[in-house]
Design a protein around this motif. Structure first.
Motif, PDB file in Angstrom:
ATOM      1  N   LEU A  90       0.816  -1.210   0.000  1.00 20.11           N
ATOM      2  CA  LEU A  90       0.000   0.000   0.000  1.00 20.11           C
ATOM      3  C   LEU A  90       0.855   1.268   0.000  1.00 20.11           C
ATOM      4  O   LEU A  90       0.641   2.178  -0.774  1.00 20.11           O
ATOM      5  CB  LEU A  90      -0.926  -0.005   1.228  1.00 20.11           C
ATOM      6  N   CYS A  91       1.831   1.326   0.901  1.00 16.21           N
ATOM      7  CA  CYS A  91       2.618   2.566   0.977  1.00 16.21           C
ATOM      8  C   CYS A  91       4.065   2.244   1.328  1.00 16.21           C
ATOM      9  O   CYS A  91       4.852   1.922   0.442  1.00 16.21           O
ATOM     10  CB  CYS A  91       1.983   3.566   1.932  1.00 16.21           C
ATOM     11  N   SER A  92       4.430   2.321   2.601  1.00  7.84           N
ATOM     12  CA  SER A  92       5.831   2.137   2.954  1.00  7.84           C
ATOM     13  C   SER A  92       5.959   1.703   4.407  1.00  7.84           C
ATOM     14  O   SER A  92       6.917   2.079   5.077  1.00  7.84           O
ATOM     15  CB  SER A  92       6.592   3.441   2.727  1.00  7.84           C
ATOM     16  N   CYS A  93       5.010   0.918   4.923  1.00 11.47           N
ATOM     17  CA  CYS A  93       5.049   0.487   6.324  1.00 11.47           C
ATOM     18  C   CYS A  93       6.326  -0.327   6.562  1.00 11.47           C
ATOM     19  O   CYS A  93       6.671  -1.199   5.757  1.00 11.47           O
ATOM     20  CB  CYS A  93       3.801  -0.329   6.659  1.00 11.47           C
TER      21      CYS A  93
ATOM     22  N   VAL B  56      14.973   3.948  -0.533  1.00 11.45           N
ATOM     23  CA  VAL B  56      14.169   4.485  -1.636  1.00 11.45           C
ATOM     24  C   VAL B  56      13.461   3.369  -2.407  1.00 11.45           C
ATOM     25  O   VAL B  56      12.276   3.481  -2.734  1.00 11.45           O
ATOM     26  CB  VAL B  56      15.062   5.320  -2.588  1.00 11.45           C
ATOM     27  N   TRP B  57      14.179   2.290  -2.703  1.00  7.76           N
ATOM     28  CA  TRP B  57      13.564   1.235  -3.528  1.00  7.76           C
ATOM     29  C   TRP B  57      12.374   0.592  -2.826  1.00  7.76           C
ATOM     30  O   TRP B  57      11.430   0.154  -3.474  1.00  7.76           O
ATOM     31  CB  TRP B  57      14.597   0.187  -3.953  1.00  7.76           C
TER      32      TRP B  57
ATOM     33  N   LYS C 238      10.156   2.003  -1.167  1.00 10.76           N
ATOM     34  CA  LYS C 238       8.988   2.870  -1.328  1.00 10.76           C
ATOM     35  C   LYS C 238       8.547   2.961  -2.788  1.00 10.76           C
ATOM     36  O   LYS C 238       7.539   3.578  -3.088  1.00 10.76           O
ATOM     37  CB  LYS C 238       9.338   4.284  -0.813  1.00 10.76           C
TER      38      LYS C 238
ATOM     39  N   ASN D  47       7.144   2.255  -6.530  1.00 13.67           N
ATOM     40  CA  ASN D  47       6.019   1.549  -7.124  1.00 13.67           C
ATOM     41  C   ASN D  47       6.450   0.188  -7.654  1.00 13.67           C
ATOM     42  O   ASN D  47       5.735  -0.805  -7.533  1.00 13.67           O
ATOM     43  CB  ASN D  47       5.491   2.401  -8.284  1.00 13.67           C
ATOM     44  N   ALA D  48       7.634   0.170  -8.263  1.00 10.75           N
ATOM     45  CA  ALA D  48       8.113  -1.059  -8.890  1.00 10.75           C
ATOM     46  C   ALA D  48       8.233  -2.180  -7.854  1.00 10.75           C
ATOM     47  O   ALA D  48       7.723  -3.291  -8.054  1.00 10.75           O
ATOM     48  CB  ALA D  48       9.457  -0.805  -9.554  1.00 10.75           C
ATOM     49  N   TYR D  49       8.889  -1.888  -6.756  1.00  6.18           N
ATOM     50  CA  TYR D  49       9.066  -2.920  -5.732  1.00  6.18           C
ATOM     51  C   TYR D  49       7.726  -3.309  -5.118  1.00  6.18           C
ATOM     52  O   TYR D  49       7.409  -4.490  -4.964  1.00  6.18           O
ATOM     53  CB  TYR D  49      10.029  -2.434  -4.650  1.00  6.18           C
ATOM     54  N   ARG D  50       6.917  -2.305  -4.810  1.00  8.08           N
ATOM     55  CA  ARG D  50       5.639  -2.577  -4.142  1.00  8.08           C
ATOM     56  C   ARG D  50       4.712  -3.414  -5.025  1.00  8.08           C
ATOM     57  O   ARG D  50       3.964  -4.247  -4.533  1.00  8.08           O
ATOM     58  CB  ARG D  50       4.964  -1.256  -3.741  1.00  8.08           C
TER      59      ARG D  50
END
Lengths: 105, 184
Positions: B94-97, B108-109, B111, B113-116
């Protein structure tokens, strides 16, 4: 192809904040949470929505600020109107303040 | 963007919702003090102290609090352990928990979009980009961190480290190892 560089622990890392405003925005969220303005699940919903709206090219901390503004407005802490006016006031203050003097409203 | 933040901050300070000194303290804490060294200490303790390891796997929040690691976004931590046949990988779709008290702020990675978006769909491919190639017999379990539960990966202890003490072992633990995107 996106890059996922592995940073070994102990190696120099990028500092967590690239610019001071990112640190300020980060701290504002932590403080508002500590004051009970929102819960972490509420925060993550707001941040997730801002990231989703921003798409692939969204800057993470831009989305962070958007989430903060939205929650501040929803919780009655600072309306969008008040924030817009204040932003303009700061912009004016930066313009009229001579170089080297502290910027004040 | 800095004017928008300045506007937010000055309005919130004026109304008494935030204290400028407290903001500075928060920034100092996360920019300088809290980081993956904390998590590394937890992992090294788990490797050397079986009773601690058992407590960590049972109730990580309480176990890491024994070492003093508490605070924002560490309210409910779950530790997951890598083995010969199981590899754990953590993402927040969803975000960066992320468990701040143990790992500091996310890279940075983490957070991106690609990784998530890809960690859940294609964990093997993502791991490959990190230089991690796991055998087909190794199961990969992907954990989606949320605002309610944040995960810490306990990597496998590297071979040939029997002679090292806890402090020396801690220096072998990497941040990515504790997210699951590196082997040690």
């Amino acid at each position: 192809m996106p890059e996922f560089p592995a940073t070994p622990f102990g190696a120099p890392e990028r500092p967590p904040f690239a610019e001071p405003w990112q640190a300020q925005a980060f701290a504002l969220a932590v403080q508002l949470h500590a004051q009970g303005a929102f819960t972490w699940p509420e925060w993550s919903q707001a941040l997730g929505a801002a990231l989703a709206a921003g798409g692939d090219d969204a800057d993470y901390y831009d989305c962070w600020v958007a989430a903060l503004e939205r929650l501040a407005s929803e919780r009655g802490l600072a309306s969008a109107g008040v924030l817009g006016d204040r932003k303009q006031a700061w912009a004016d203050a930066y313009r009229r303040t001579p170089h080297g003097k502290p910027v004040e409203l | 963007m800095h004017l928008r933040v300045k506007a937010l901050e000055s309005v919130l300070v004026e109304k008494g919702f935030v204290d400028p000194a407290a903001l500075d303290a928060v920034i100092e804490l996360y920019a300088e003090k809290v980081g993956p060294k904390n998590g590394a200490q937890v992992v090294a303790r788990a490797w050397t102290d079986p009773a601690f390891r058992a407590r960590l796997l049972e109730d990580a929040t309480s176990a890491v609090a024994e070492l003093g690691f508490t605070g924002s976004q560490g309210e409910h931590v779950v530790a997951v352990e890598n083995t010969e046949t199981l590899h754990n990988l953590v993402v927040c779709t969803l975000c960066s928990c992320y468990p701040w008290p143990l790992l500091g702020l996310p890279p940075v990675w983490y957070k991106s979009n690609a990784y998530r978006s890809r960690a859940v769909i294609d964990p093997r491919g993502v791991l490959k980009e990190f230089g991690v190639e796991l055998g087909e017999q190794t199961e990969i379990r992907v954990w989606d961190s949320t605002a309610e539960v944040r995960y810490l990966v306990i990597p496998q202890r590297p071979a040939g480290t029997q002679a090292l003490d806890e402090a020396q072992l801690a220096t072998r633990v990497t941040r990515n190892g504790m997210i699951g995107t590196a082997l040690l």
